[in-house]
Design an enzyme around this catalytic site. Structure first.
Site, mmCIF file in Angstrom:
data_model
loop_
_atom_site.group_PDB
_atom_site.id
_atom_site.type_symbol
_atom_site.label_atom_id
_atom_site.label_comp_id
_atom_site.label_asym_id
_atom_site.label_seq_id
_atom_site.Cartn_x
_atom_site.Cartn_y
_atom_site.Cartn_z
ATOM 1 N N CYS A 102 5.866 -5.524 -0.122
ATOM 2 C CA CYS A 102 6.010 -4.196 -0.717
ATOM 3 C C CYS A 102 6.072 -3.106 0.373
ATOM 4 O O CYS A 102 7.065 -3.030 1.081
ATOM 5 C CB CYS A 102 4.881 -3.979 -1.714
ATOM 6 S SG CYS A 102 5.371 -2.861 -3.030
ATOM 7 N N HIS A 137 3.798 -8.252 -4.902
ATOM 8 C CA HIS A 137 2.457 -8.511 -4.343
ATOM 9 C C HIS A 137 2.030 -9.954 -4.606
ATOM 10 O O HIS A 137 1.520 -10.251 -5.685
ATOM 11 C CB HIS A 137 1.431 -7.586 -4.998
ATOM 12 C CG HIS A 137 1.509 -6.178 -4.529
ATOM 13 N ND1 HIS A 137 0.617 -5.643 -3.631
ATOM 14 C CD2 HIS A 137 2.375 -5.182 -4.826
ATOM 15 C CE1 HIS A 137 0.934 -4.386 -3.402
ATOM 16 N NE2 HIS A 137 1.990 -4.070 -4.108
ATOM 17 N N ARG A 147 4.918 0.118 -7.967
ATOM 18 C CA ARG A 147 5.715 1.154 -7.271
ATOM 19 C C ARG A 147 6.599 0.482 -6.221
ATOM 20 O O ARG A 147 6.646 0.868 -5.051
ATOM 21 C CB ARG A 147 4.809 2.196 -6.610
ATOM 22 C CG ARG A 147 4.264 3.218 -7.603
ATOM 23 C CD ARG A 147 3.851 4.524 -6.935
ATOM 24 N NE ARG A 147 2.996 4.291 -5.793
ATOM 25 C CZ ARG A 147 3.137 4.902 -4.624
ATOM 26 N NH1 ARG A 147 4.085 5.782 -4.448
ATOM 27 N NH2 ARG A 147 2.309 4.659 -3.649
ATOM 28 N N GLY A 198 0.855 -1.177 0.000
ATOM 29 C CA GLY A 198 0.000 0.000 0.000
ATOM 30 C C GLY A 198 0.891 1.227 0.000
ATOM 31 O O GLY A 198 1.780 1.349 -0.835
ATOM 32 N N GLU A 199 0.696 2.066 0.970
ATOM 33 C CA GLU A 199 1.511 3.278 1.079
ATOM 34 C C GLU A 199 2.184 3.258 2.456
ATOM 35 O O GLU A 199 1.528 3.397 3.480
ATOM 36 C CB GLU A 199 0.606 4.514 0.895
ATOM 37 C CG GLU A 199 1.287 5.827 1.087
ATOM 38 C CD GLU A 199 2.536 6.013 0.236
ATOM 39 O OE1 GLU A 199 2.529 5.672 -0.961
ATOM 40 O OE2 GLU A 199 3.534 6.493 0.799
ATOM 41 N N SER A 200 3.497 3.076 2.443
ATOM 42 C CA SER A 200 4.202 2.840 3.708
ATOM 43 C C SER A 200 4.127 4.028 4.662
ATOM 44 O O SER A 200 4.109 3.840 5.881
ATOM 45 C CB SER A 200 5.654 2.440 3.454
ATOM 46 O OG SER A 200 6.310 3.406 2.672
ATOM 47 N N GLU A 223 -0.454 -11.532 -3.492
ATOM 48 C CA GLU A 223 -1.911 -11.721 -3.342
ATOM 49 C C GLU A 223 -2.659 -11.418 -4.634
ATOM 50 O O GLU A 223 -3.874 -11.544 -4.673
ATOM 51 C CB GLU A 223 -2.429 -10.834 -2.198
ATOM 52 C CG GLU A 223 -2.550 -9.333 -2.495
ATOM 53 C CD GLU A 223 -1.214 -8.596 -2.553
ATOM 54 O OE1 GLU A 223 -0.160 -9.261 -2.412
ATOM 55 O OE2 GLU A 223 -1.214 -7.382 -2.778
HETATM 56 N N1 GLN Z 1 5.661 2.864 -3.052
HETATM 57 C C1 GLN Z 1 4.951 2.423 -1.908
HETATM 58 C C2 GLN Z 1 5.570 2.954 -0.640
HETATM 59 O O1 GLN Z 1 6.642 3.407 -0.626
HETATM 60 C C3 GLN Z 1 4.899 0.905 -1.846
HETATM 61 C C4 GLN Z 1 4.098 0.380 -3.013
HETATM 62 C C5 GLN Z 1 3.369 -0.880 -2.739
HETATM 63 O O2 GLN Z 1 3.226 -1.331 -1.616
HETATM 64 N N2 GLN Z 1 2.851 -1.439 -3.793
HETATM 65 O O3 GLN Z 1 4.954 2.893 0.378
#
Ligand code: GLN
Length: 190
Positions: A82, A171, A137, A50-52, A173
């Site tokens: 990720c 990922h 990403r 997701g978004e860290s 999943e």
């Molecule tokens: N770019 C995202 C981050 O830095 C990670 C991307 C992802 O989990 N698919 O949080």
């Protein structure tokens, strides 16, 4: 036995459904984890992609960050995918996300570019074989120490393990292949 899915943001329901599907075969249930009490009822935790920065800020704000570290030291299995791998790392080179240092990896966020540069690549995973890995990403593991290398892509680690901590930059999943979730469940059950 419950496998927790950290329910903050990102690919939460995808992991949840995966564990649910495998539940009968392995006698496990998925459990959404949103606070420290939920953590008491699981033997393994998945930190989804997701978004860290969002995941990190939530964990700090809700006093879950240190609790997860302590639980891992007391035996809780954790798989970070990720953004989840970024959260578990030793060094993110980004002061907005401080890694938990549960696995000795240096990781670089968004190393392959923006969302549009996402890709799927067939990788080979130790003891599991081929796997279609979805990189969105994705971060890059620049260095790893004291950890077992389970897979690499372009000569860079994409799946490493340190005892009860698993870090993947892709990922698992999203492709319907259950091998990685099965592997994680089996480790939690040992
Ligand atoms: N770019 C995202 C981050 O830095 C990670 C991307 C992802 O989990 N698919 O949080």
């Amino acid at each position: 036995m419950n496998i927790g899915i950290l329910n903050i943001q990102g690919d939460v329901s995808e992991h949840y459904n995966f564990i649910k599907k495998l539940g009968k075969k392995y006698n496990v249930s998925p459990l959404m984890v949103k606070n420290n009490d939920d953590l008491d009822n699981i033997c393994g935790l998945i930190i989804p992609g997701g978004e860290s920065t969002v995941i990190y800020n939530f964990l700090i704000k809700n006093n879950m960050y240190d609790h997860i570290i302590n639980m891992n030291k007391n035996g809780l299995y954790i798989m970070g995918t990720c953004a989840g791998a970024i959260i578990l790392s030793e060094n993110t080179s980004d002061e907005r996300v401080k890694g938990m240092s549960l696995i000795n990896i240096k990781i670089k966020r968004n190393a392959y570019g923006r969302q549009i540069n996402s890709f799927i690549e067939n990788i080979n995973i130790k003891d599991m074989g081929n796997f279609n890995a979805v990189f969105i990403r994705a971060p890059e593991i620049e260095e790893y120490k004291n950890s077992e290398l389970l897979s690499e892509y372009n000569n860079k680690p994409v799946f490493v393990r340190n005892k009860n901590v698993f870090a993947l930059t892709f990922h698992p999943e999203l492709t319907g292949n259950p091998k990685i979730h099965e592997y994680f469940i089996k480790q939690c059950q040992e």
